[in-house]
Design an enzyme around this catalytic site. Structure first.
Site, mmCIF file in Angstrom:
data_model
loop_
_atom_site.group_PDB
_atom_site.id
_atom_site.type_symbol
_atom_site.label_atom_id
_atom_site.label_comp_id
_atom_site.label_asym_id
_atom_site.label_seq_id
_atom_site.Cartn_x
_atom_site.Cartn_y
_atom_site.Cartn_z
ATOM 1 N N ALA A 82 0.809 -1.214 0.000
ATOM 2 C CA ALA A 82 0.000 0.000 0.000
ATOM 3 C C ALA A 82 0.845 1.269 0.000
ATOM 4 O O ALA A 82 0.583 2.205 -0.766
ATOM 5 C CB ALA A 82 -0.942 -0.006 1.207
ATOM 6 N N LYS A 140 -1.183 -16.810 -0.620
ATOM 7 C CA LYS A 140 0.190 -16.312 -0.459
ATOM 8 C C LYS A 140 0.420 -15.703 0.918
ATOM 9 O O LYS A 140 1.552 -15.701 1.429
ATOM 10 C CB LYS A 140 0.522 -15.325 -1.576
ATOM 11 C CG LYS A 140 -0.397 -14.111 -1.675
ATOM 12 C CD LYS A 140 0.014 -12.940 -0.829
ATOM 13 C CE LYS A 140 -0.994 -11.804 -0.901
ATOM 14 N NZ LYS A 140 -0.587 -10.630 -0.106
ATOM 15 N N THR A 185 5.230 -10.669 -0.766
ATOM 16 C CA THR A 185 4.698 -10.795 0.596
ATOM 17 C C THR A 185 5.588 -11.660 1.482
ATOM 18 O O THR A 185 5.665 -11.444 2.694
ATOM 19 C CB THR A 185 3.273 -11.376 0.558
ATOM 20 O OG1 THR A 185 2.502 -10.668 -0.413
ATOM 21 C CG2 THR A 185 2.584 -11.238 1.902
ATOM 22 N N SER A 190 5.668 -6.243 4.499
ATOM 23 C CA SER A 190 4.638 -7.286 4.577
ATOM 24 C C SER A 190 4.185 -7.530 6.012
ATOM 25 O O SER A 190 4.977 -7.913 6.875
ATOM 26 C CB SER A 190 5.181 -8.590 3.979
ATOM 27 O OG SER A 190 4.321 -9.669 4.265
ATOM 28 N N ARG A 191 2.889 -7.346 6.255
ATOM 29 C CA ARG A 191 2.333 -7.604 7.590
ATOM 30 C C ARG A 191 2.377 -9.087 7.920
ATOM 31 O O ARG A 191 2.638 -9.479 9.059
ATOM 32 C CB ARG A 191 0.894 -7.094 7.659
ATOM 33 C CG ARG A 191 0.757 -5.597 7.685
ATOM 34 C CD ARG A 191 -0.679 -5.153 7.577
ATOM 35 N NE ARG A 191 -1.193 -5.300 6.225
ATOM 36 C CZ ARG A 191 -2.426 -5.008 5.857
ATOM 37 N NH1 ARG A 191 -3.288 -4.582 6.750
ATOM 38 N NH2 ARG A 191 -2.808 -5.140 4.613
ATOM 39 N N GLU A 225 -4.141 -10.828 7.245
ATOM 40 C CA GLU A 225 -5.141 -11.661 6.563
ATOM 41 C C GLU A 225 -4.807 -13.148 6.595
ATOM 42 O O GLU A 225 -5.690 -13.996 6.638
ATOM 43 C CB GLU A 225 -5.325 -11.201 5.111
ATOM 44 C CG GLU A 225 -6.088 -9.895 4.954
ATOM 45 C CD GLU A 225 -7.586 -10.052 5.172
ATOM 46 O OE1 GLU A 225 -8.037 -11.128 5.618
ATOM 47 O OE2 GLU A 225 -8.323 -9.077 4.913
#
Length: 332
Positions: free
Chosen positions: A140, A190, A247, A253-254, A280
């Site tokens: 983002a 992913k 990712t 990347s969270r 997620e």
């Protein structure tokens, strides 16, 4: 079909970033968010300080907490709310929808094991040809900063070409794909593989292990796509391999950050708190656990992530289990 205004549902980092990216091509961009403070910041300061601090938003972006109003105002709607809340949000929309709706959320609905394209069709009075999916390697913050990004837009080819021409910008490029199922599976699964690679890095397993997890993770993604009716080759594109590499290895990347923390011994709840945003993959892995049982497919990486996150399996033990599985032929 006139496409001069855009509605974005979701005022988090992803929704705000997409609003910023597409504001170059639309006269007006409307953003819906639940949080009054965030909405007020977007309107008065032209900044989302909670999720994208320091990025100045364009003047043609306005925000509101009125879902119905925002949904009605745009000629095109982009959904960027957490996956497990998409049905709840869309159930509040009244009347027949006769404009394109693009899902930019990534995941599988846990309760029903349905993809978001199906959830959108069930929740809205809308024709199948008007539902699209946007997915691919796209942090983002980088999108909001205007750094070069290439993603996939999946759905009806004829209308998709029109959306592509309108939504493409100098820094945000869309590639069309008719495999709406495969594109969604790539974007969902992913995140789980990224948790695994992050945990491996947290444990200090090295580059070899990371490459192995990414490669075998891609195979798991392909297996899931096939049982849902997607095309295997889709997973080798932007919404599959491209998104997986980003990712699983990117510092923004969270999902990788969450995995990194639990690999270093941080408890799951504390790791989620430290990430500070929706991870997620933590939700998606619950859906994958159900899928592996109901569809009768073996998903070793996803299953071991589930055991670590929900059953308390120590990450070091998880590595031993994966490495000591029955030897087999490499399937591609």
């Amino acid at each position: 079909m006139e496409l001069k205004s855009l509605s974005v549902l979701g005022a988090g980092s992803w929704g705000t970033a997409l609003a910023q990216a597409f504001s170059q091509k639309f006269e007006t961009v409307y953003v819906w968010g639940r949080d009054r403070n965030t909405v007020d910041q977007i309107n008065s300061l032209k900044e989302n300080r909670k999720y994208l601090k320091g990025i100045k938003l364009r003047e043609n972006i306005t925000a509101s907490t009125d879902l119905q109003l925002v949904f009605r105002q745009g000629n095109l709607v982009v959904i960027a709310v957490p996956t497990q809340y998409v049905r709840e949000v869309l159930s509040c929309i009244d009347g027949t929808v006769e404009k394109p709706v693009v899902s930019a959320s990534k995941g599988i609905e846990i309760e029903s094991l349905k993809l978001l394209s199906d959830v959108i069709q069930e929740s809205l009075s809308i024709e199948k040809e008007l539902v699209f999916v946007l997915s691919g390697p796209s942090f983002a913050r980088e999108v909001a900063e205007g750094l070069p990004t290439a993603v996939t837009l999946a759905g009806d080819e004829k209308l998709g070409e029109k959306l592509q021409s309108v939504m493409n910008t100098e820094t945000f490029r869309l590639y069309l794909n008719e495999d709406i199922v495969g594109v969604q599976i790539g974007g969902a699964v992913k995140n789980v593989i990224a948790i695994a690679t992050g945990a491996g890095d947290g444990l200090g397993l090295g580059n070899n292990a990371r490459a192995g997890l990414i490669t075998r993770g891609l195979f798991e993604m392909t297996k899931v796509a096939v049982v849902f009716g997607g095309k295997p080759q889709t997973l080798y594109g932007l919404s599959g391999l491209g998104d997986l590499v980003l990712t699983a290895t990117g510092e923004l990347s969270r999902n990788r950050k969450f995995g990194l923390l639990i690999g270093k011994g941080v408890p799951v709840n504390e790791a989620l708190k430290q990430v500070g945003q929706v991870v997620e993959g933590v939700k998606t892995v619950k859906a994958l656990k159900k899928i592996s049982i109901e569809k009768g497919i073996e998903l070793p990486i996803s299953e071991i992530v589930y055991s670590v996150v929900y059953e308390g399996l120590p990450p070091k033990e998880a590595v031993k289990i994966l490495m000591n599985r029955q030897p087999k032929k490499e399937e591609l």
